[in-house]
Design a protein around this motif. Structure first.
Motif, PDB file in Angstrom:
ATOM      1  N   SER A  49      -5.060   8.417   3.776  1.00 51.05           N
ATOM      2  CA  SER A  49      -4.524   7.084   3.475  1.00 51.05           C
ATOM      3  C   SER A  49      -3.189   6.896   4.180  1.00 51.05           C
ATOM      4  N   ASP A  52      -7.778  13.220   0.921  1.00 49.61           N
ATOM      5  CA  ASP A  52      -7.847  11.759   0.733  1.00 49.61           C
ATOM      6  C   ASP A  52      -6.465  11.146   0.883  1.00 49.61           C
ATOM      7  N   GLN A  65       0.834  -1.209   0.000  1.00 51.08           N
ATOM      8  CA  GLN A  65       0.000   0.000   0.000  1.00 51.08           C
ATOM      9  C   GLN A  65       0.870   1.263   0.000  1.00 51.08           C
ATOM     10  N   LEU A 100       0.972   4.238  -2.831  1.00 54.05           N
ATOM     11  CA  LEU A 100       0.768   5.653  -2.518  1.00 54.05           C
ATOM     12  C   LEU A 100       1.909   6.504  -3.068  1.00 54.05           C
ATOM     13  N   ARG A 111      -3.717   6.427   7.883  1.00 58.10           N
ATOM     14  CA  ARG A 111      -4.297   5.127   8.255  1.00 58.10           C
ATOM     15  C   ARG A 111      -3.188   4.077   8.356  1.00 58.10           C
TER      16      ARG A 111
END
Ligand SMILES: Nc1ncnc2c1ncn2[C@@H]1O[C@H](COP(=O)(O)OP(=O)(O)OP(=O)(O)O)[C@@H](O)[C@H]1O
Ligand SMILES: [Mg+2]
Lengths: 642, 265
Positions: free
Chosen positions: A285, A281, A123, A127, A288
């Motif tokens: 991310s 946004d 992830q 990103l 998180r």
């Protein structure tokens, strides 16, 4: 009686098994003897070869019963009820340690940490690759790149065994040590552990309690039960361990500051709406993933080796401590054994959805018991019984109210003194509305009768209307062409497709179901009567013309009897289809009937009742068919001989 | 006088799909007096059944007319009884109910019809079979039931379409005697279609040999054998020289017709 049955379960099972085995073997012996006798004068393919052979039916039925008895754990419950209780205690231990196993490559494929590392790294890389260029300036892009690199560094630090904190190390060693202690306890055996009096007083498996009793009733069971209680604490302990390497502390603080700065830049920067939402946004991310890393749930793979070994050892110890139980389980409890979930120990696999034959009989007896006050019947209605039916109810149902309306005269009015003197017309109205007591007749009652009644009424109407129409369609061009499109348009629609519409219009009362079944029966009767009528030999019709018969006489005396075989076959088919449709309609809507029972049983996963209803339906269907076969044999001996 | 008369009877079948027409019968003239026995013989497809169906009233002629005793035939009627090749019995009824079918349709008094049924079952040699289901009877017995069913109605004319065609030789001979006997006793007008030249010669007081395409009467005979059959044994008649001569003549005639058809196709 059930008490007695269950107390003598072992001997009853012995009788059943012996009888079944003897029947099975004896029927094979008889069958082979018979085959040897007739083998010479029978040719393969000769249909005569299929006649007779009751012994093979006995053989098949007894084999089926044995298989049923075995796979429903009937044998297991009769002879090893304690084993099931022990299996329940083992299942308790399994339930308790399953969360620990799930973190290790024992309960799953990978270490949980391996999965976390893989997911987080993927992830983060994703990103890094896709910071929206329209929302972030190039300076900011560089800044983001650095931020993500720092987070990757966090993962790397957590995965390095050299960075593992002393606290975590001792905690992990503590858990492994305690697990080993449990293994030793299991290996040491039950010694003189004793079941509690409370445990011995539990309801027995299969009488009042469908599930296996929870508390241990044997010393082996007590051992597993106590081990599982201790293991529960261990599991909690294991899940409290966190990996926070000291090397990460500075990076974590740094990352926090950078994320805050990013958020502030977004707030102050006066970006347009789209850019703001894109920046938010992205930041969310990143945050998180950071929170997950901050949690400290990633451990170096080698650090968990100790716990892994200890759990493997515990598994081995568990198998050793089970001893003979393992063999019994494999032999007499086919399926997935016993599983404990929350407050129950449940049978898994075939035993779960295949009720024991004895339970099915007991459930049936319970349902068939007409004594409603003492738990008989189902939902306040008996399975099959009788009642007094007031004749006026039938009259009120059959006679429409307008019969009274068309009677000459006026209904009476109230007089000046406030009294009403009923006249003949008033009494007639009362009569057709069923308000006059006309005595009662005995009538069948109950779920089964309700279902049968619906089929019979619908079938009766279908025959009464369908047969004449079919006969006329068989002989008249007008009738054939006029009604053919109507019937052929609705007939091919599966009856169940009509059900939602009809049940919505009529509601859950009997009318809707009867109308649905009537539609089914009507189409079948029309088509069979029509086929029968149009199949009449021309020479027979010509002969009857020459003998002076009128059209009506030919219809009644030649075409109808000629179509009778087809009509009776049609009735036989219609009964079958109606029966099938009815149950489905009752499942969709209804407050009585066999299908209703099954539907309610379904919502509470009561397998015994579901099976009982299935058996009742099968047997009733068979009875209908046998009756029709008998009727056909009696009424049309000439069939196929014209 | 209940004479069966045909005047220039024509029948053309048109195939509704192809539109092609078959001239099944062309200009049939016939005058059958009461009490005469006519046998009709001819190659397959020459229109025998068509002629019979028109006389029974099952078919309407394309042109020409048929009448019985001066009444135009335009539909089936009790005065013209039919006997089919396969009996066409009602298999769901026992023998007696088959025989009294016509009487029941006329709502005759049950006692009276019972007597009649017994009488006719006696005559055709089926006494005691009243309650037997028809499907349990042999082919010959079924044909006797069909005869009785037709006769109990007391028709003026009996029309038979190959009534003995499906029977074996011995049964057939017995049935031929029975037909002759019934003819003598009842004095009915009988028209019988057959494929067997011998049968036609034995039974036919008069005999039509028909020819196909278009169906017409090819040759007409008046024969003495039916009269003789009432007193003599049928087998003896068959040995008769005159009988053999006529038989050979007709066989050759039909043979030639068949040849002609083959040649044309
Ligand atoms: N319904 C019908 N439609 C069309 N053609 C027909 C029909 N009935 C008979 N035919 C034709 O009429 C002709 C005469 O037929 P018919 O049945 O009268 O012959 P037949 O003399 O009785 O023959 P067989 O001895 O084989 O019974 C035949 O060519 C037949 O094809
Ligand atoms: Mg014919």
């Amino acid at each position: 009686m059930f008490e007695w049955l269950s107390d003598n379960r072992a001997s009853i099972a012995a009788v059943i098994i012996v009888v079944m085995v003897v029947m099975f073997v004896a029927s094979i012996v008889i069958g082979r003897k018979q085959a040897a006798l007739t083998a010479k004068d029978e040719v393969f393919g000769d249909p005569e070869r299929t006649k007779g052979g009751w012994y093979w039916a006995v053989c098949g039925v007894s084999a089926l019963m044995l298989i049923w008895f075995y796979f429903s754990w009937g044998i297991g419950r009769a002879y090893f009820p304690q084993s099931a209780n022990e299996m329940c205690q083992v299942a308790k231990l399994e339930e308790v340690i399953s969360p620990v196993k799930a973190a290790l490559p024992i309960g799953s494929r990978y270490y949980k940490s391996t999965l976390l590392v893989g997911r987080n790294v993927n992830q983060l890389k994703a990103l890094q690759a896709q910071a929206p260029p329209s929302a972030f300036s190039s300076a900011e892009q560089k800044e983001l790149n650095e931020l993500i690199s720092l987070m990757l560094q966090l993962i790397a630090n957590s995965s390095n065994p050299a960075n593992l904190s002393e606290k975590s190390k001792t905690q992990l060693i503590d858990v492994s040590g305690k697990l080993d202690g449990l293994s030793e306890k299991l290996l040491a055996g039950p010694k003189n552990l004793k079941p509690s009096t409370e445990a011995l007083a539990q309801a027995k498996w299969g009488i009042s309690n469908i599930e296996i009793p929870m508390l241990p009733t044997t010393s082996k069971g007590v051992l597993f039960d106590s081990v599982s209680a201790e293991a529960l604490d261990l599991t909690k302990l294991f899940y409290k361990i966190r990996n926070h390497p000291p090397a990460n502390n500075k990076i974590i603080a740094d990352v926090k500051v950078r994320i805050e700065a990013l958020k502030k830049a977004t707030e102050d920067g006066k970006f347009d709406e789209r850019a703001t939402s894109a920046r938010n946004d992205y930041t969310k991310s990143v945050q998180r993933i950071f929170r997950r890393l901050d949690d400290g749930t990633i451990f170096p793979a080698t650090s968990l080796d100790g716990v892994s070994t200890a759990i493997a050892k515990l598994d081995n110890a568990k198998d050793d401590a089970r001893g003979s139980l393992g063999i019994i389980e494999a032999l007499f409890f086919p399926g997935q054994g016993v599983v404990k979930s929350r407050t129950q120990c449940t049978e898994q696999g075939s035993a779960r959805w295949l009720p024991k034959p004895t339970d099915v009989v007991a459930t049936f007896i319970g349902l068939a018991n007409p004594d409603l006050e003492n738990g008989g019947g189902y939902k306040g209605i008996r399975l099959l019984w009788w009642k007094w039916l007031p004749v006026s109810d039938v009259v009120g149902f059959l006679m429409p109210d307008w019969v009274a309306d068309i009677w000459p005269g006026e209904y009476s009015r109230h007089g000046s003194d406030g009294t009403i003197t009923p006249n003949l017309k008033d009494n007639l109205l009362k009569f057709v509305q069923g308000d006059i007591y006309l005595g009662s007749v005995p009538m069948l009652d109950g779920h089964i009768w309700d279902s049968v009644f619906r089929v019979l009424v619908a079938l009766g109407l279908g025959i009464l209307l369908g047969v004449p129409l079919g006969l006329f369609m068989g002989v008249s061009r007008f009738f054939k062409s006029f009604f053919d499109p109507l019937i052929e348009l609705y007939r091919p629609v599966p009856p169940l497709a009509w059900a939602p519409l009809i049940l919505t219009i009529f509601g859950i009362s009997d009318d809707g179901k009867i109308f649905l079944l009537f539609m089914v029966a009507f189409a079948i009767m029309v088509i069979s009567a029509r086929t029968g009528a149009s199949g009449t030999q021309l020479s027979k019709i010509r002969a009857s013309h020459s003998l002076g018969a009128t059209n009506g006489q030919i219809m009644r005396n030649v075409i109808f009897p000629n179509a009778l075989p087809e009509i009776l076959t049609g009735i036989r088919i219609a009964i079958g289809v109606c029966w099938g449709t009815l149950v489905a309609a009752e499942i969709l809507a209804g407050t009585t009937g066999i299908g209703f029972i099954e539907n309610v049983a379904r919502t509470v996963s009561n397998y015994e009742i579901i099976w009982v209803t299935i058996l009742i339906m099968g047997i009733l269907g068979l009875i209908f068919d046998l009756i029709m076969r008998w009727v056909i044999d009696q009424t049309i001996p000439w069939r196929g001989k014209g | 006088m209940a004479d069966l008369v045909c005047k220039d009877l024509c029948m053309t079948f048109t195939n509704p799909q192809t539109g092609s027409a078959v001239e099944a019968l062309k200009d049939i003239n016939l005058n059958l007096k009461k009490g005469e026995l006519l046998a009709v013989l001819g190659p397959s497809g020459c229109g025998k059944t068509t002629l019979l169906n028109m006389l029974a009233g099952f078919l309407n002629p394309t042109s020409g007319e048929a009448s019985l005793g001066g009444n135009l035939i335009d539909g089936p009627g009790v005065e013209r009884g039919m006997v089919f090749q396969q009996g066409a019995l009602f298999e769901w009824l026992p023998v007696s109910k088959n025989v009294d079918f016509g009487l029941r349709m006329k709502k005759t008094d049950p006692d009276e019809s019972k007597k009649l049924v017994e009488k006719w079952l006696d005559i055709v040699g089926l006494q005691g079979f009243g309650d037997t289901p028809t499907y349990q009877l042999s082919g010959g017995m079924q044909q006797r039931v069909a005869l009785a069913r037709c006769l109990v109605n007391n028709p003026d004319v009996i029309l038979m379409d190959e009534p003995l065609g499906a029977l074996d030789a011995l049964t057939r001979e017995k049935m031929q005697s029975l037909v002759l006997e019934l003819w003598k006793e009842t004095g009915k007008t009988i028209m019988i279609i057959t494929h067997s030249v011998e049968e036609a010669l034995l039974l036919g007081e008069r005999l039509f040999v028909m020819a196909p395409r278009p169906g017409r009467v090819h040759k007409e005979y008046n024969l003495p054998f039916a009269e003789r059959g009432l007193t003599e044994s049928l087998r003896e008649i068959k040995q008769d020289k005159h009988f053999s001569e006529v038989r050979e003549e007709i066989l050759t005639m039909i043979w030639n017709m068949e040849e002609e058809i083959m040649g044309r196709v």
